[in-house]
Design an enzyme around this catalytic site. Structure first.
Site, PDB file in Angstrom:
ATOM      1  N   GLY A 126       0.835  -1.187   0.000  1.00 54.78           N
ATOM      2  CA  GLY A 126       0.000   0.000   0.000  1.00 54.78           C
ATOM      3  C   GLY A 126       0.870   1.235   0.000  1.00 54.78           C
ATOM      4  O   GLY A 126       2.034   1.211  -0.378  1.00 54.78           O
ATOM      5  N   CYS A 127       0.317   2.306   0.457  1.00 51.46           N
ATOM      6  CA  CYS A 127       1.039   3.581   0.495  1.00 51.46           C
ATOM      7  C   CYS A 127       2.271   3.460   1.388  1.00 51.46           C
ATOM      8  O   CYS A 127       2.177   2.991   2.520  1.00 51.46           O
ATOM      9  CB  CYS A 127       0.108   4.668   1.018  1.00 51.46           C
ATOM     10  SG  CYS A 127       0.893   6.273   1.172  1.00 51.46           S
TER      11      CYS A 127
END
Length: 176
Positions: A5-6
């Site tokens: 993810g981020c």
């Protein structure tokens, strides 16, 4: 190197541990040299947002890093993590050598057999490629933007807690 993810949410859980020397946000796994955030976000480079971790092997084993990684991601989601959607947010463990590959594969198999998840474990395990550091704005985001980071992190933690609760409920139903 880990993608999940981020990268904003991947730094703090590693960086705040004793024995972690450096956690750098960046991009890896793609086909463009020196990609920018906008290029990666747009899906033009094949890269994922990732963190490169340098650690003291007297304090941390690679196995322990992989175990921590599993706690930070949803290993059943191949198209991102939580609200971060798209191939540039897919979960990947990038391995530097055969020993890391064996450890990552073993831990992935252990997780799959644990019954913690109803869906298959889809986190990829790929050879490490060139790691391109992200722009300075992204480095140590949790320190530079604490309010925004806490909001993002809280949402992520709530999702992962909900997922763990579902696992416990499934386990309880099977025993009943």
């Amino acid at each position: 190197m880990f993608a999940g993810g981020c990268f904003w949410c991947m730094v703090e859980p590693f960086e705040t541990k004793e024995g972690i020397i450096s956690v750098l946000s960046g991009y890896t796994g793609g086909h463009v040299d020196n990609p920018t955030y906008e290029q990666v976000l747009g899906g033009y480079t094949g890269h994922v947002e990732a963190v490169e971790i340098i650690f003291d092997t007297r304090i941390w084993s690679y196995k322990a890093l992989v175990e921590l990684y599993w706690q930070l991601t949803d290993p059943t989601d191949s198209n991102g993590q939580m609200a971060d959607r798209g191939s540039n947010y897919r979960p990947v463990i990038f391995v530097m050598d055969e020993e890391q590959r064996e450890i990552a594969e073993h831990e992935k198999q252990e997780l799959a057999e644990s019954g913690k998840y109803k869906r298959p474990i889809v986190t990829a395990i790929e050879p490490a490629t060139t790691f391109w550091p992200a722009e300075n704005f992204h480095q140590q985001f949790y320190r530079k933007n604490p309010k925004r980071y806490k909001k993002i992190q809280r949402t992520r933690q709530q999702f992962l807690a909900f997922q763990r609760l579902q696992t416990r409920i499934r386990g309880w139903k099977k025993r009943s």
